[in-house]
Design a protein around this motif. Sequence first.
Motif, mmCIF file in Angstrom:
data_model
loop_
_atom_site.group_PDB
_atom_site.id
_atom_site.type_symbol
_atom_site.label_atom_id
_atom_site.label_comp_id
_atom_site.label_asym_id
_atom_site.label_seq_id
_atom_site.Cartn_x
_atom_site.Cartn_y
_atom_site.Cartn_z
ATOM 1 N N VAL A 1 0.634 -1.130 0.430
ATOM 2 C CA VAL A 1 -0.265 -0.075 0.086
ATOM 3 C C VAL A 1 0.969 1.617 0.361
ATOM 4 C CG1 VAL A 1 -0.327 -0.096 2.399
ATOM 5 C CG2 VAL A 1 -2.277 1.343 1.050
ATOM 6 N N GLN A 2 -0.119 2.063 -0.352
ATOM 7 C CA GLN A 2 1.244 3.367 -0.315
ATOM 8 C C GLN A 2 1.095 3.769 0.606
ATOM 9 O OE1 GLN A 2 0.004 5.643 -3.701
ATOM 10 N NE2 GLN A 2 1.039 5.294 -4.951
ATOM 11 N N GLY B 1 -2.637 5.113 3.232
ATOM 12 C CA GLY B 1 -3.017 4.086 2.318
ATOM 13 C C GLY B 1 -3.989 3.955 3.695
ATOM 14 N N SER B 2 -4.160 2.300 3.201
ATOM 15 C CA SER B 2 -5.305 2.488 4.431
ATOM 16 C C SER B 2 -5.209 0.254 3.668
ATOM 17 C CB SER B 2 -6.871 2.541 4.511
ATOM 18 O OG SER B 2 -7.060 3.990 5.355
ATOM 19 N N ASN C 1 -5.197 2.787 8.979
ATOM 20 C CA ASN C 1 -5.977 3.793 7.855
ATOM 21 C C ASN C 1 -4.180 4.931 8.106
ATOM 22 O OD1 ASN C 1 -8.146 2.994 6.977
ATOM 23 N ND2 ASN C 1 -8.982 4.645 9.306
#
Length: 119
Positions: free
Chosen positions: A12-13, A16-17, A84
Amino acid sequence: QAQLVESGGGLVQTGGSLRLSCAASGRDFSNYAMGWFRQAPGKEREFLASRMWSGANTYYADSVKGRFTISTDNAKNTVYLQMNSLLPEGTAVYCCAARLRGTTDFRCWGQGTQVTVSS
């Protein structure tokens, strides 16, 4: 045989979540506190969050408070960790753990799930 099987990790970047899941089986975990930990390469295991299946006694590490949420689905015997606003330092293997009520040590039963946060 007691099992805690984690899933939901991935790439994930930053910002992100992800939602991690932990399916519990093999014993009655109702008298256990459930928790999430992570361990990055070369670092010690870090506590993230814990709670009882009833929802009582919910705790978070300061480093994730306000960004991570632990929850349980008693009908599915599953524990979740909603993450998150992920940061690159969140890259680690995440494991689901259980601690018998009245004891002090959490134990990760499963293999963990890899979370990689790209910058």
